[in-house]
Design an enzyme around this catalytic site. Structure first.
Site, short mmCIF file in Angstrom:
data_model
loop_
_atom_site.label_atom_id
_atom_site.label_comp_id
_atom_site.label_asym_id
_atom_site.label_seq_id
_atom_site.Cartn_x
_atom_site.Cartn_y
_atom_site.Cartn_z
N HIS A 315 0.85 -1.19 0.00
CA HIS A 315 0.00 0.00 0.00
C HIS A 315 0.89 1.24 0.00
CE1 HIS A 315 -3.03 2.94 1.32
NE2 HIS A 315 -3.93 2.08 0.91
N ASP A 373 -7.82 -4.13 -0.68
CA ASP A 373 -8.37 -4.34 -2.02
C ASP A 373 -8.31 -5.82 -2.41
OD1 ASP A 373 -8.88 -1.54 -2.67
OD2 ASP A 373 -6.71 -1.32 -2.67
#
Length: 444
Positions: A315, A373
């Site tokens: 991330h 995600d």
């Protein structure tokens, strides 16, 4: 909200122009948590120069008391409450209230808030006709942009941003109508009749009911799926000054109506580098194709000369395990237990990919953990959502953060209309050439 100038410390930073030796001092401002900031509001007036920060990755564009992130430590707080506690003990509408009001509601406040939201879940019948103007194969996010923006035509008094009653009404309408609009966008693409909201159901249950029920037979929402949906909504509710939130604030800084501001946020979220990341996860899984090809793609992911990248791992903000991913992992596996992964090769593949990545030294050393995600894409797939709906689901959740940030901004007395500056590198002044004398001119 507290005034930023009340927290200006006595410390300053000195800026020296090495070309001429001129010095300027700029004050340092401290927040309650996180890095200090240098107040450069007078930088251009004092120095005659701009600062250069593409993407604003080192620039604080506003003061906010809503969400705090520490990416190095893997911390996400909403109004001071950890995302772990909120996901485990709260629900989406309670988190919406927290983001908007700054405190968790008591029993009567929560009941009133839920009632206010459920009262506005139904769409104006003329708005339902609006869907008919789109092609059947339109991307649901395109429909979301259009329909949410069109809400301004149905509620024109919401333009009065300075009137607290109208502002609160617009907030309730946006939170309430987003799931209805999203479900209608999906059902329109499938040629299915729209399903009216059922206000006896919870927020997540109602959305799943509008998505997947039919008028031909009774539909009961699976509680495991409803709980997972609600948890995903909580985890995506706000994430500080990300691209779409900053877009909403920038649009709102011109005093645009809240429906237009949220529509701009939806447009920003649509980008694959932002809300489309979980879509990219499923596309990657489809490219890998089968479990026996996972080792090959793991090797490719480690090869810096290979263009293949594992989507859904790591991330930009979190340099540790994404706290939202750690929470969603449990819900993901609970949902997978409700479906037969043997009949869904992509889900079986995702589980194997997760196992290898969590055990492989390369991924552990580089902190390439599965992010939110990765898990949300798997959960959506298991629930039966098509890939085109993934970013739409993100927008349903994130509307809480968008509208809370917009509402905070409207109360901020030092907020100005957004006006970024630029480093110009185009042509210097030149003479206009009549068209009959332009032969041979080089065009760039």
């Amino acid at each position: 909200m507290s005034k930023i100038h009340n927290r200006v410390s006595e410390q300053t930073v000195t800026f020296t122009d090495n070309r001429n030796g001129n010095n300027w001092e700029f004050p340092i401002i401290s927040g309650t948590m996180g890095p200090d900031v240098i107040d450069i509001r007078r930088f251009y007036n004092d120095t005659g120069m701009f600062t250069y920060d593409p993407g604003y990755t080192s620039t604080a564009s506003c003061e906010s008391a809503i969400t705090y992130i520490d990416g190095d430590e893997g911390i996400l707080l909403h109004r001071g409450y950890s995302i772990e506690e909120l996901a485990d003990q709260s629900d989406y509408l309670e988190v919406c209230y927290l983001l908007l009001e700054g405190e968790l509601p008591n029993t009567s406040e929560k009941s009133e808030f839920i009632n206010n939201i459920t009262y506005h879940t139904l769409l104006h019948e003329k708005l339902n006709h609006f869907f008919q103007g789109f092609r059947r194969d339109s991307h649901p996010m395109a429909i979301m942009c259009g329909v949410v923006g069109a809400l301004a035509a149905f509620y024109p008094y919401s333009y009065e941003n300075s009137e607290p009653g109208q502002r609160k009404l617009a907030i309730h309408r946006l939170i309430a109508k987003m799931p209805t609009i999203a479900a209608n966008a999906y059902r329109y693409s499938k040629g299915l009749p729209f399903v009216f909201p059922d206000n006896s159901l919870g927020f997540a249950e109602n959305f799943l009911h509008m998505m997947f029920s039919t008028p031909c037979e009774e539909y009961k929402v699976n509680p495991v799926m409803a709980n997972a949906m609600d948890r995903i909504l909580v985890l995506h509710a706000d994430h500080e000054q990300n691209a779409s939130t900053s877009t909403v604030r920038l649009a709102g800084s011109s005093h645009a109506n809240p429906f237009a501001c949220v529509a701009s946020g939806i447009a920003s979220l649509w980008g694959p580098a932002h809300g489309g990341a979980n879509e990219a996860v499923l596309n990657m899984l489809m490219e890998i194709g089968s479990v026996d090809r996972v080792p090959e793609y793991i090797r490719r992911a480690k090869d810096k000369d290979d263009p293949f990248r594992l989507m859904g791992f790591g991330h930009r903000v979190y340099k540790n395990y994404d706290p939202r991913a750690a929470i969603l992992r449990g819900s993901c596996h609970a949902v997978l237990e409700e479906v037969d992964t043997k009949n869904e090769p992509l889900l079986e593949l995702a589980v194997e990919l997760e196992r290898i990545a969590l055990e492989d030294d390369y991924f552990i050393e580089k902190k390439l953990f599965p992010n939110v995600d990765f898990y949300s894409g798997i959960v959506y797939r298991a629930m039966g959502f098509p890939i085109s709906m993934f970013t739409v689901l993100f927008s349903i959740s994130r509307v809480a953060g968008w509208i809370a940030q917009w509402n905070e901004m409207t109360h901020d007395t030092i907020q100005k209309i957004g006006r970024p500056r630029q480093l110009f590198n185009g042509s210097t002044p030149r003479k206009f050439v009549p068209i009959n004398r332009r032969a041979g001119l080089k065009h760039s």
